[in-house]
Design a protein around this motif. Structure first.
Motif, PDB file in Angstrom:
ATOM      1  N   TYR A 132       0.841  -1.215   0.000  1.00 42.42           N
ATOM      2  CA  TYR A 132       0.000   0.000   0.000  1.00 42.42           C
ATOM      3  C   TYR A 132       0.875   1.264   0.000  1.00 42.42           C
ATOM      4  N   ALA A 133       1.948   1.240   0.787  1.00 42.47           N
ATOM      5  CA  ALA A 133       2.839   2.401   0.869  1.00 42.47           C
ATOM      6  C   ALA A 133       3.578   2.606  -0.455  1.00 42.47           C
ATOM      7  N   LYS A 134       4.041   1.492  -1.035  1.00 38.39           N
ATOM      8  CA  LYS A 134       4.857   1.610  -2.255  1.00 38.39           C
ATOM      9  C   LYS A 134       4.031   1.910  -3.497  1.00 38.39           C
TER      10      LYS A 134
ATOM     11  N   MET B 191       0.700   2.980  -3.643  1.00 41.53           N
ATOM     12  CA  MET B 191      -0.318   4.027  -3.581  1.00 41.53           C
ATOM     13  C   MET B 191       0.156   5.266  -2.814  1.00 41.53           C
ATOM     14  N   GLY B 192       1.421   5.235  -2.368  1.00 46.09           N
ATOM     15  CA  GLY B 192       1.925   6.381  -1.608  1.00 46.09           C
ATOM     16  C   GLY B 192       1.260   6.518  -0.247  1.00 46.09           C
ATOM     17  N   GLY B 193       0.743   5.409   0.278  1.00 44.80           N
ATOM     18  CA  GLY B 193       0.027   5.450   1.557  1.00 44.80           C
ATOM     19  C   GLY B 193       0.954   5.543   2.755  1.00 44.80           C
ATOM     20  N   TYR B 194       0.382   5.992   3.867  1.00 48.07           N
ATOM     21  CA  TYR B 194       1.106   6.059   5.137  1.00 48.07           C
ATOM     22  C   TYR B 194       0.739   4.850   5.978  1.00 48.07           C
ATOM     23  N   ILE B 195       1.700   4.329   6.719  1.00 44.21           N
ATOM     24  CA  ILE B 195       1.427   3.172   7.584  1.00 44.21           C
ATOM     25  C   ILE B 195       1.969   3.437   8.986  1.00 44.21           C
ATOM     26  N   ASP B 196       1.198   2.982   9.981  1.00 44.13           N
ATOM     27  CA  ASP B 196       1.563   3.205  11.378  1.00 44.13           C
ATOM     28  C   ASP B 196       1.780   1.865  12.079  1.00 44.13           C
ATOM     29  N   LEU B 197       2.908   1.747  12.761  1.00 46.37           N
ATOM     30  CA  LEU B 197       3.243   0.518  13.472  1.00 46.37           C
ATOM     31  C   LEU B 197       3.039   0.728  14.969  1.00 46.37           C
ATOM     32  N   THR B 198       2.393  -0.235  15.605  1.00 45.62           N
ATOM     33  CA  THR B 198       2.079  -0.142  17.030  1.00 45.62           C
ATOM     34  C   THR B 198       3.232  -0.693  17.857  1.00 45.62           C
TER      35      THR B 198
END
Ligand code: ZN
Length: 391
Positions: free
Chosen positions: A239-241, A243-250
């Motif tokens: 998704y990040a690569k 679609m340029g999306g942001y991802i959050d890790l807990t």
């Protein structure tokens, strides 16, 4: 307010700036230079930064400040957070959120708690809503909450791909993101939707739907718990690569009690970077004060813990010392990146006129020693100077 001069410290802003002197006063960073004279006659207190690293205070964009949980009945509702639960982890800005429970946890309570934490010395914002769709707001709708309530910077955590979610349709989800974006535009705020990701097979498809079928940019959506499984982590990287999306890790899972398929946040950061995800698109948040079921190696339920905000700093440190990520890269997901997504222009960086939210750590061990929030020393050389009202 007191003036502090931090002398001869290695500044990571988060980019490395070399050895600098940093003067703070009035809650801000006033001056940064190679050498600043210590005018102790004017009440400037000098902090020796030799052998230390100066970093921006951490920003935790997902904390259950009024408590969370309750999924095992009322006795499993977790307690409210205390000030030093936050500051001892070098965190100086939090965004409070409700969770699964949007009934006994309320927006009024969340706003009051945020105000209290702000009065105690840290910067605090909130999201409107909870897991639920339609979103339970304070004023009646998302846009009004964001426009009219100063502390509301977005919506969340909206649950998708989870058995505890309201099972919204993709169209309903897109409408929430749209309302949040417009609320943000009209109030010059982030308009960010914080999205709780569960184990569902559709993974990040709702977010892809929004990007493919609307004109809304990826900056308005931050899906969290991406490291809950290897499968979701891989989808997050895609998704990040693509679609340029942001991802959050807990960060709050106990490294000793990870689920078999769960990815430690520091390892997830390394995985994403190695896979070619730009570091600017990755954030960490703690999920602090949420309930944390603990299982032994055989999957037997041992009891409930409470997620710790201090896990943010642990994962930052582990990313550098265990996973070999450069400090300036490991700092981005906990400082500059959440600041940019949350549109907090004075946060997450060390530069003149930025807020004096600063942390000092030992240069070799990266052990946290001193924490300053809005120009006030909360912790000095590991000694807690400011406690919460009931601590
Ligand atoms: Zn969640």
């Amino acid at each position: 307010m007191k003036l502090y001069l931090i002398k001869h410290v290695q500044v990571y802003a988060p980019q490395p700036q070399g050895c600098r002197d940093v003067l703070t006063g009035g809650g801000r960073i006033l001056k940064i230079a190679k050498e600043l004279p210590a005018e102790e006659a004017y009440g400037v207190e000098v902090i020796d930064g030799t052998g230390k690293i100066l970093m921006p205070g951490l920003i935790d964009a997902h904390v259950h400040i009024v408590g969370g949980g309750g999924e095992g009945g009322a006795k499993t509702r977790t307690p409210e957070i205390m000030l030093t639960d936050i500051t001892t982890g070098g965190v100086t800005t939090v965004v409070g959120t409700l969770g699964t429970d949007g009934c006994t946890r309320t927006m009024t309570n969340l706003l009051a708690k945020a105000k209290g934490l702000e009065e105690e010395g840290i910067t605090t914002y909130v999201y409107t809503g909870s897991y639920q769709v339609p979103v339970r707001t304070l004023t009646g709708n998302i846009q009004d909450d964001i426009i009219l309530l100063d502390r509301v910077v977005g919506t969340g955590e909206i649950a998708i791909s989870d058995h505890r979610s309201s099972q919204p349709t993709k169209e309903e989800f897109a409408k929430i993101v749209a309302d949040t974006r417009v609320g943000g535009i009209l109030s010059a705020k982030a308009g960010l939707v914080n999205i709780h990701m569960g184990d569902g097979a559709e993974k990040l498809d709702f977010l892809r739907y929004v990007l493919a079928n609307t004109q809304i940019p990826s900056e308005n959506m931050l899906p969290t718990h991406i490291n809950r499984s290897t499968t979701l982590m891989k989808d997050g990287i895609d998704y990040a690569k693509t679609m340029g999306g942001y991802i959050d890790l807990t960060t709050s899972s106990d490294p000793d009690f990870l689920e078999p398929d769960e990815v430690k946040a520091s390892t997830g950061l390394k995985m994403a970077l190695d896979a070619g995800v730009p570091v600017e698109q990755i954030t960490f948040s703690s999920d602090g004060q949420g309930s944390l079921p603990i299982f032994d190696a055989n999957g037997t339920f041992l009891g409930l813990g409470v997620g710790k905000v201090t896990s943010m700093y642990r994962e930052l440190r582990d990313a550098v010392l265990q996973d070999g990520v450069a400090l300036e890269d490991a700092l981005m997901p906990v400082t500059a990146n959440p600041a940019r997504l949350l549109k907090l222009s004075a946060k997450g960086k060390i530069e003149e006129q930025a807020d004096a939210d600063l942390i000092l750590a030992d240069a070799k061990t990266l052990k946290l020693e001193t924490v300053m929030a809005k120009g006030v020393l909360m912790i000095r050389q590991k000694e807690i100077l400011v406690k919460g009202t009931f601590e």
